[in-house]
Design a protein around this motif. Structure first.
Motif, PDB file in Angstrom:
ATOM      1  N   HIS A  77       0.833  -1.215   0.000  1.00  0.00           N
ATOM      2  CA  HIS A  77       0.000   0.000   0.000  1.00  0.00           C
ATOM      3  C   HIS A  77       0.866   1.263   0.000  1.00  0.00           C
ATOM      4  O   HIS A  77       0.447   2.305  -0.481  1.00  0.00           O
ATOM      5  CB  HIS A  77      -0.946   0.015   1.212  1.00  0.00           C
ATOM      6  N   ALA A 102      -6.777  -6.648  -5.655  1.00  0.00           N
ATOM      7  CA  ALA A 102      -5.536  -6.002  -5.217  1.00  0.00           C
ATOM      8  C   ALA A 102      -5.684  -4.477  -5.235  1.00  0.00           C
ATOM      9  O   ALA A 102      -5.332  -3.793  -4.271  1.00  0.00           O
ATOM     10  CB  ALA A 102      -4.383  -6.446  -6.106  1.00  0.00           C
ATOM     11  N   GLU A 105      -8.238  -3.267  -2.573  1.00  0.00           N
ATOM     12  CA  GLU A 105      -7.712  -3.381  -1.204  1.00  0.00           C
ATOM     13  C   GLU A 105      -6.737  -2.234  -0.921  1.00  0.00           C
ATOM     14  O   GLU A 105      -6.732  -1.675   0.172  1.00  0.00           O
ATOM     15  CB  GLU A 105      -7.037  -4.742  -0.978  1.00  0.00           C
ATOM     16  N   SER A 106      -5.921  -1.899  -1.903  1.00  0.00           N
ATOM     17  CA  SER A 106      -4.998  -0.769  -1.731  1.00  0.00           C
ATOM     18  C   SER A 106      -5.765   0.535  -1.552  1.00  0.00           C
ATOM     19  O   SER A 106      -5.400   1.375  -0.729  1.00  0.00           O
ATOM     20  CB  SER A 106      -4.072  -0.631  -2.946  1.00  0.00           C
TER      21      SER A 106
ATOM     22  N   ARG B 390       0.821  -8.060  -3.027  1.00  0.00           N
ATOM     23  CA  ARG B 390       0.013  -7.323  -3.998  1.00  0.00           C
ATOM     24  C   ARG B 390      -0.991  -6.414  -3.287  1.00  0.00           C
ATOM     25  O   ARG B 390      -1.910  -5.881  -3.890  1.00  0.00           O
ATOM     26  CB  ARG B 390      -0.732  -8.295  -4.921  1.00  0.00           C
ATOM     27  N   GLY B 391      -0.853  -6.330  -1.976  1.00  0.00           N
ATOM     28  CA  GLY B 391      -1.729  -5.432  -1.219  1.00  0.00           C
ATOM     29  C   GLY B 391      -2.975  -6.096  -0.666  1.00  0.00           C
ATOM     30  O   GLY B 391      -3.851  -5.433  -0.119  1.00  0.00           O
ATOM     31  N   ILE B 392      -3.064  -7.428  -0.809  1.00  0.00           N
ATOM     32  CA  ILE B 392      -4.251  -8.122  -0.310  1.00  0.00           C
ATOM     33  C   ILE B 392      -4.000  -8.522   1.152  1.00  0.00           C
ATOM     34  O   ILE B 392      -3.033  -9.232   1.436  1.00  0.00           O
ATOM     35  CB  ILE B 392      -4.556  -9.360  -1.182  1.00  0.00           C
ATOM     36  N   PRO B 393      -4.838  -8.052   2.087  1.00  0.00           N
ATOM     37  CA  PRO B 393      -4.607  -8.347   3.504  1.00  0.00           C
ATOM     38  C   PRO B 393      -4.600  -9.845   3.794  1.00  0.00           C
ATOM     39  O   PRO B 393      -5.221 -10.632   3.081  1.00  0.00           O
ATOM     40  CB  PRO B 393      -5.783  -7.661   4.212  1.00  0.00           C
TER      41      PRO B 393
END
Lengths: 250, 438
Positions: A77, A102, A105-106, B390-393
């Motif tokens: 992020h 993706a 979520e960012s 990839r930013g996925i929690p």
């Protein structure tokens, strides 16, 4: 942008990184080269936050902020992207749905609403054209049954979609034929700007003919033993790594 | 009084409500004798080593519903696949609900077991099929046979295909008591016929419910039966499902079992291949947590040559949940050129979860291809890191990996709306909203 100070890291009790110092500024391309087992991929994983590795000493700063306590997703992020040497297969989840997740979520982490579907489609279309990716490819399950070249191209497609500040390309050239290499390199070059930075990890000089580095570092035995400009890469191509090992031993 | 004694003595009361002169009643009488001798299975028996019915037997179940209940469609709508039109055979506390059902006699019979067992027009069919493939020895099956009165009756004649899928749903309301239900289904697919069935048992109460269900399926030459069991019940409900399948030449019977909820689930799937070029498919996804228990016992008996069987079961176990997979394949000496495949893959996402998995192959023929494999593992850390990078929690990343693990079982689901529903149940079960339909 990225500042690494005296970084030490272990995996399963074994020390892999033994005091890395590196500074990468916005607008720069750095290449990290070195023989097998020197710690190149470990360095990439540690910057991206892989918890398999234990950082035992040193600091990593991203835009002045120490990122030690950030999870991999939080680093993403904040603009870190790692192109994997071995991307993972996710059956049942299409490339498109994966990227939607993706990106959103960012955005969520930044307090933004989901990207409108129309904008998402346009972004996907633009970026897939940049990497000469067929539309049909995007509805396939992520990396499942992809050739080596397709996987790497898909990694750079993801990078294009996520527009990172710091992109680390881990052996992106391995498994690519010359045409795929050109497409991938071309994609990376088009994404380069004065505001972002790229770290290219590679074994060979080949990729660096297409993605021209401002600085080249040689990693050996968990340390950067030599830094220079792109001429250093050519010297390594010509002479191999033995002279570096000898110099390091002295 | 313990549950066994209560059941045996209730049989007398049961007889007051059925025609004891009907030949079917002799079958029931035989069955109750068998159950009286055998009683509930105990953990001393190999087949019940990992599944205990002891705590259920301590509950004071009512054997018959105290009074009739009714339900409004709007209150239970969510349990139906409401995006598509279906035939519906619906029961409330074991009693047929005509206002929630949509049965038919238009070229096919999609109706009630109670009619089939009592009306003269069905006698010929009942004589040929009723209790013919179900075990006359296994105690819970015989218990069900003894009390068999109601359930779904489906008869698809030669070359017919019903216009739409069939949903069989059993609701239990409890009526302030713990309730035991014993539905009995009979499904007959004549030559070249085809059907799709979705079966569900759903408790609407926090009172205990124990369902002991028996389903007999007969697939004649080249018939196709596509059967889906959706098991996502509340934590006070338990189900023992006994399904017996008799297949003839060229038929294909597929059973998908989706086990996502319930206190205790025991699935006994038994396939008998009485012909050649038969295909039998058993697939399952189990995703449970808390103290839930799911036990899949499968049996495929290859009796004739040139047949196939395919088994693929995936399980994800969280918290203190427990799972069992026991897959028995018997290949008779005459059954040459058999292809029998069995896979059982499991992920334990908690240190306290357990799975006992056991392939059991008894092969007497020498020219066969049989394979089996079971794995037990954890989520791949490297894959998890890939998604997170990839930013996925982490939570969503874990869910995506679990979905990817179970996904291939869904590929063979032939009702698209059901596939969407199962995907939603999986996302729900994994506690994520991924922003797209899986």
């Amino acid at each position: 942008m990225l500042k690494i100070k005296d970084l030490h890291a272990n995996v399963e009790g074994k020390e892999i990184l033994r005091g890395i110092n590196l500074e990468v500024n916005a607008g720069e391309v750095h290449a990290i080269m070195g023989p097998n087992g020197s710690g190149k991929s470990t360095l990439a994983s540690v910057i991206a936050g892989n918890e398999t590795y234990e950082v035992t000493a040193g600091d990593i700063f991203l835009n002045g902020e120490n990122i030690e306590d950030l999870s991999p997703e939080e680093r993403a992020h904040n603009g870190v992207f790692l192109s994997f040497q071995y991307p993972v297969e996710i059956p049942g989840v299409s490339v498109t749905n994966f990227m939607k997740t993706a990106i959103n979520e960012s955005r969520k982490a930044k307090g933004l609403e989901d990207m409108p579907a129309k904008d998402m489609l346009k972004l996907i279309r633009d970026k897939s054209e940049l990497l000469e990716i067929d539309r049909k490819f995007l509805s396939r399950s992520l990396n499942e049954g992809f050739s080596g070249g397709e996987k790497k191209r898909n990694e750079i497609f993801q990078m294009a979609m996520l527009e990172p500040k710091l992109a680390i390309l881990d052996e992106t050239d391995s498994g690519l034929d010359i045409d795929a290499l050109r497409i991938v390199a071309n994609g990376v070059n088009k994404l380069k700007s004065k505001d972002n930075a790229v770290v290219v990890i590679t074994h060979y000089q080949r990729l660096l003919e297409y993605i021209v580095p401002d600085f080249v570092h040689v990693l050996y035995n968990g340390k950067i033993v030599k830094s220079g400009t792109k001429e250093l890469a050519m010297e390594l191509e010509e002479k191999g790594y033995d002279w570096i090992k000898q110099e390091a031993a002295v | 009084m313990d549950l066994k004694d209560k059941l045996v003595s209730s049989f007398l009361a049961f007889e007051n409500n059925v025609d004891v002169h009907n030949p079917v009643h002799d079958v029931r009488t035989e069955a109750i004798k068998n159950f009286e001798t055998k009683g509930f299975p105990s953990r001393k028996e190999e087949a019940w080593k990992y599944t205990s019915l002891n705590s259920l037997q301590k509950i004071d179940f009512s054997i018959f519903p105290k009074k009739e209940s009714s339900l409004e469609y709007k209150d239970v709508k969510k349990y139906f696949i409401h995006q598509i039109d279906t035939y519906k055979i619906v029961f409330i506390d074991g009693v047929f609900s005509s206002n929630l059902s949509e049965t038919t006699h238009d070229g096919v019979d999609i109706c009630l077991m109670s009619s089939a067992l009592t009306k003269p027009m069905y006698k010929a069919v009942i004589d040929v099929y009723f209790n013919k493939v179900a075990s006359k020895d296994e105690s819970l099956t015989t218990l069900n046979t003894a009390f068999s009165r109601e359930g779904a009756y489906i008869y698809i004649p030669k070359n017919k295909v019903p216009k739409k899928p069939i949903e069989i749903i059993h609701f239990s309301t409890g009526n302030d008591v713990a309730l035991m239900l014993q539905p009995r289904n009979l499904i007959i697919a004549e030559e070249n016929s085809e059907m799709q069935i979705i079966e569900r048992h759903q408790s609407l109460t926090s009172n205990a419910v124990l369902t002991n269900c028996v389903t007999e399926i007969f697939a004649a030459k080249n018939a196709i039966v596509d059967y889906y069991k959706v098991q996502n019940d509340v934590d006070s409900a338990s189900l023992v499902d006994n399904t017996y399948v008799d297949q003839k030449d060229g038929s294909h019977v597929k059973v998908h079992t989706f086990s996502f909820g319930g206190k205790l689930l025991r699935n006994n799937l038994n396939f008998y291949q009485n012909g050649e070029r038969i295909d039998s498919t058993m697939k399952g996804i189990t995703i449970i947590g808390d103290k839930q228990h799911v036990d899949h016992h499968t049996l495929v008996h290859h009796i004739e040559p040139n047949c196939e069987s395919h088994q693929d079961y995936k399980g994800i176990y969280a918290d203190s949940s427990t799972g069992v997979f026991n897959g028995k394949i018997i290949v008779d000496k005459i059954a040459q050129k058999t292809n029998a495949f069995q896979k059982n893959n499991n992920i334990l996402i908690s240190d306290k979860a357990t799975i006992n998995t056991k392939p059991q192959l008894e092969i007497f023929a020498d020219d066969v291809k049989c394979s089996h494999g079971c794995t037990i593992g954890q989520l791949d850390e490297e894959a998890l890191f890939y998604l997170q990078s990839r930013g996925i929690p982490k939570k969503e990343a874990r869910a995506l990996l679990m979905y990817a693990f179970a996904n291939n079982v869904l590929e063979s689901v032939s009702i698209p709306e059901l596939k969407v529903r199962i995907n939603k149940l999986i996302a729900n079960k994994l506690g994520v909203n991924l922003g797209f339909d899986l």
